[in-house]
Design an enzyme around this catalytic site. Structure first.
Site, PDB file in Angstrom:
ATOM      1  N   SER A 117       0.844  -1.194   0.000  1.00  0.00           N
ATOM      2  CA  SER A 117       0.000   0.000   0.000  1.00  0.00           C
ATOM      3  C   SER A 117       0.878   1.242   0.000  1.00  0.00           C
ATOM      4  O   SER A 117       1.621   1.491   0.961  1.00  0.00           O
ATOM      5  CB  SER A 117      -0.899   0.016   1.241  1.00  0.00           C
ATOM      6  OG  SER A 117      -1.478   1.296   1.380  1.00  0.00           O
ATOM      7  N   HIS A 122      -1.418  -1.480  -4.199  1.00  0.00           N
ATOM      8  CA  HIS A 122      -2.641  -1.020  -3.534  1.00  0.00           C
ATOM      9  C   HIS A 122      -2.618   0.505  -3.410  1.00  0.00           C
ATOM     10  O   HIS A 122      -1.691   1.077  -2.829  1.00  0.00           O
ATOM     11  CB  HIS A 122      -2.743  -1.676  -2.159  1.00  0.00           C
ATOM     12  CG  HIS A 122      -4.041  -1.442  -1.454  1.00  0.00           C
ATOM     13  ND1 HIS A 122      -5.200  -2.131  -1.742  1.00  0.00           N
ATOM     14  CD2 HIS A 122      -4.361  -0.580  -0.455  1.00  0.00           C
ATOM     15  CE1 HIS A 122      -6.178  -1.717  -0.959  1.00  0.00           C
ATOM     16  NE2 HIS A 122      -5.699  -0.771  -0.169  1.00  0.00           N
ATOM     17  N   ASP A 127      -4.656   3.691  -2.043  1.00  0.00           N
ATOM     18  CA  ASP A 127      -5.703   4.110  -1.115  1.00  0.00           C
ATOM     19  C   ASP A 127      -6.202   5.505  -1.445  1.00  0.00           C
ATOM     20  O   ASP A 127      -5.452   6.480  -1.366  1.00  0.00           O
ATOM     21  CB  ASP A 127      -5.161   4.097   0.319  1.00  0.00           C
ATOM     22  CG  ASP A 127      -5.076   2.692   0.870  1.00  0.00           C
ATOM     23  OD1 ASP A 127      -6.083   1.964   0.793  1.00  0.00           O
ATOM     24  OD2 ASP A 127      -4.004   2.311   1.369  1.00  0.00           O
ATOM     25  N   MET A 146      -8.798   8.419  -0.446  1.00  0.00           N
ATOM     26  CA  MET A 146      -9.631   8.881   0.675  1.00  0.00           C
ATOM     27  C   MET A 146     -10.201  10.257   0.362  1.00  0.00           C
ATOM     28  O   MET A 146      -9.461  11.147  -0.071  1.00  0.00           O
ATOM     29  CB  MET A 146      -8.776   8.963   1.943  1.00  0.00           C
ATOM     30  CG  MET A 146      -8.123   7.649   2.309  1.00  0.00           C
ATOM     31  SD  MET A 146      -7.056   7.854   3.746  1.00  0.00           S
ATOM     32  CE  MET A 146      -6.480   6.168   3.957  1.00  0.00           C
ATOM     33  N   HIS A 148      -8.424   1.262  -3.920  1.00  0.00           N
ATOM     34  CA  HIS A 148      -9.367   1.120  -2.806  1.00  0.00           C
ATOM     35  C   HIS A 148     -10.022   2.480  -2.585  1.00  0.00           C
ATOM     36  O   HIS A 148      -9.390   3.401  -2.051  1.00  0.00           O
ATOM     37  CB  HIS A 148      -8.570   0.646  -1.576  1.00  0.00           C
ATOM     38  CG  HIS A 148      -9.384   0.545  -0.332  1.00  0.00           C
ATOM     39  ND1 HIS A 148      -8.796   0.418   0.916  1.00  0.00           N
ATOM     40  CD2 HIS A 148     -10.724   0.537  -0.115  1.00  0.00           C
ATOM     41  CE1 HIS A 148      -9.744   0.353   1.835  1.00  0.00           C
ATOM     42  NE2 HIS A 148     -10.917   0.424   1.241  1.00  0.00           N
ATOM     43  N   MET A 191     -12.101   4.767  -0.757  1.00  0.00           N
ATOM     44  CA  MET A 191     -12.754   5.093   0.511  1.00  0.00           C
ATOM     45  C   MET A 191     -13.462   6.426   0.292  1.00  0.00           C
ATOM     46  O   MET A 191     -13.000   7.495   0.694  1.00  0.00           O
ATOM     47  CB  MET A 191     -11.704   5.165   1.634  1.00  0.00           C
ATOM     48  CG  MET A 191     -11.167   3.800   2.018  1.00  0.00           C
ATOM     49  SD  MET A 191      -9.628   3.857   2.953  1.00  0.00           S
ATOM     50  CE  MET A 191      -8.446   3.863   1.612  1.00  0.00           C
ATOM     51  N   MET A 203     -11.927  -5.264   5.705  1.00  0.00           N
ATOM     52  CA  MET A 203     -11.016  -4.363   6.420  1.00  0.00           C
ATOM     53  C   MET A 203     -10.666  -4.933   7.795  1.00  0.00           C
ATOM     54  O   MET A 203     -11.556  -5.352   8.546  1.00  0.00           O
ATOM     55  CB  MET A 203     -11.653  -2.978   6.594  1.00  0.00           C
ATOM     56  CG  MET A 203     -11.849  -2.173   5.320  1.00  0.00           C
ATOM     57  SD  MET A 203     -10.342  -1.875   4.373  1.00  0.00           S
ATOM     58  CE  MET A 203      -9.326  -0.978   5.564  1.00  0.00           C
ATOM     59  N   ASP A 226      -6.876  -5.855   4.772  1.00  0.00           N
ATOM     60  CA  ASP A 226      -6.209  -4.558   4.675  1.00  0.00           C
ATOM     61  C   ASP A 226      -6.250  -3.881   6.042  1.00  0.00           C
ATOM     62  O   ASP A 226      -7.324  -3.594   6.572  1.00  0.00           O
ATOM     63  CB  ASP A 226      -6.958  -3.716   3.627  1.00  0.00           C
ATOM     64  CG  ASP A 226      -6.359  -2.346   3.404  1.00  0.00           C
ATOM     65  OD1 ASP A 226      -5.301  -2.040   3.979  1.00  0.00           O
ATOM     66  OD2 ASP A 226      -6.965  -1.587   2.628  1.00  0.00           O
TER      67      ASP A 226
HETATM   68  C1  DX5 Z   1      -6.379   2.116   5.645  1.00  0.00           C
HETATM   69  C2  DX5 Z   1      -5.957   1.746   4.247  1.00  0.00           C
HETATM   70  C3  DX5 Z   1      -4.886   0.755   4.212  1.00  0.00           C
HETATM   71  C4  DX5 Z   1      -3.583   1.221   4.819  1.00  0.00           C
HETATM   72  C5  DX5 Z   1      -2.972   0.048   5.504  1.00  0.00           C
HETATM   73  O1  DX5 Z   1      -7.474   2.931   5.599  1.00  0.00           O
HETATM   74  O2  DX5 Z   1      -7.049   1.221   3.512  1.00  0.00           O
HETATM   75  O3  DX5 Z   1      -4.656   0.242   2.896  1.00  0.00           O
HETATM   76  O4  DX5 Z   1      -2.679   1.710   3.873  1.00  0.00           O
HETATM   77  O5  DX5 Z   1      -1.892   0.488   6.216  1.00  0.00           O
HETATM   78  P1  DX5 Z   1      -1.115  -0.447   7.259  1.00  0.00           P
HETATM   79  O6  DX5 Z   1      -0.635  -1.656   6.497  1.00  0.00           O
HETATM   80  O7  DX5 Z   1      -0.019   0.432   7.718  1.00  0.00           O
HETATM   81  O8  DX5 Z   1      -2.096  -0.817   8.335  1.00  0.00           O
HETATM   82 ZN    ZN Z   2      -6.600   0.136   1.529  1.00  0.00          ZN
END
Ligand code: DX5
Ligand code: ZN
Length: 229
Positions: free
Chosen positions: A17, A41, A43, A45, A74, A76, A144, A182
């Site tokens: 990620s 991956h 992320d 947000m 991903h 969010m 998650m 994740d």
């Molecule tokens: C959290 C993300 C994850 C995050 C995981 O909201 O969706 O993908 O990057 O990070 P670690 O592996 O540090 O928990």
């Molecule tokens: Zn993620």
């Protein structure tokens, strides 16, 4: 596995990620980890579905020049449907939307029509019954193991029964579906998640937060594979 191919469903995959990488030198971070990257991956947000803001299609577009790996995005986001096309055009290979935002059937259809591999995500406190109706229509179920929004949180082991429930359902109906976990995935928790039935491991801090990310990813893969062999 050919370039940008997701690979066979159910195969063990490590998905670094980039949220935990240095955003000032993302291209280098992605290239350095390439040999141990099955999926990258990404992320996304929106500051609304989760209390944090990260990156969007322009970054996916830029990174596409530095990686031929499958980009596992991903989303969010409260309104992922507004951005699916932009992600597809930017070079996303798969997009995962959260079941909590609703409109799931339409989002799956939209993502599919754009040629994306389709994922559905569930927060730790969202029961399996919420995602179960869609299992035949998606390629990836993301369960998650932290509440989304931030990297570096602790793995929630309470989610493992749900992972196991999903694995039993996938196996019972011979579904072509990947089960991804994740959040808080590291050398200790990766084997626990694989044992429960996950086959795609997202890891941020446990890879990019380590002195040599490539070695850390290699070790994570070895730890996960030790459960499956
Ligand atoms: C959290 C993300 C994850 C995050 C995981 O909201 O969706 O993908 O990057 O990070 P670690 O592996 O540090 O928990
Ligand atoms: Zn993620």
């Amino acid at each position: 596995m050919t370039t940008r191919d997701a690979g066979p469903s159910g195969a063990l995959r490590v998905a670094p990620s980039i949220l935990a990488a240095d955003f000032g030198s993302l291209a280098a971070a992605v290239r350095d980890i390439d040999a141990e990257t099955d999926w990258l991956h990404v992320d996304v947000m929106d500051g609304h579905f989760v209390p944090n803001v990260s990156i969007g299609p322009p970054v996916v577009h830029s990174l596409r020049r530095y990686s031929t790996r499958f980009f596992d995005c991903h989303l969010m986001m409260t309104e992922p449907g507004r951005y699916l096309e932009a992600f597809a055009k930017a070079g996303a290979d798969g997009c995962t939307v959260h079941v909590e935002v609703g409109g799931t059937a339409a989002l799956i259809a939209d993502a599919r029509s754009l040629g994306l591999r389709v994922g559905l995500a569930a927060n730790p406190d969202t029961p399996f019954t919420k995602v179960a109706p869609y299992l035949g229509d998606i390629d990836l179920l993301l369960l998650m193991t932290v509440f989304p929004g931030f990297g570096g949180q602790s793995f929630l082991g309470d989610v493992m029964p749900k992972v196991n429930e999903a694995r039993r359902e996938v196996d019972a109906h011979d579904l072509a579906l990947d089960i991804e976990v994740d959040g808080g995935i590291d050398l200790t928790t990766a084997p626990i998640a694989v044992e429960a039935g996950a086959n795609v491991l997202v890891a941020g801090s446990a890879i990019f937060g380590q002195p040599v990310p490539l070695e850390a990813a290699h070790e994570l893969r070895a730890a996960a594979l030790s459960v499956r062999s």
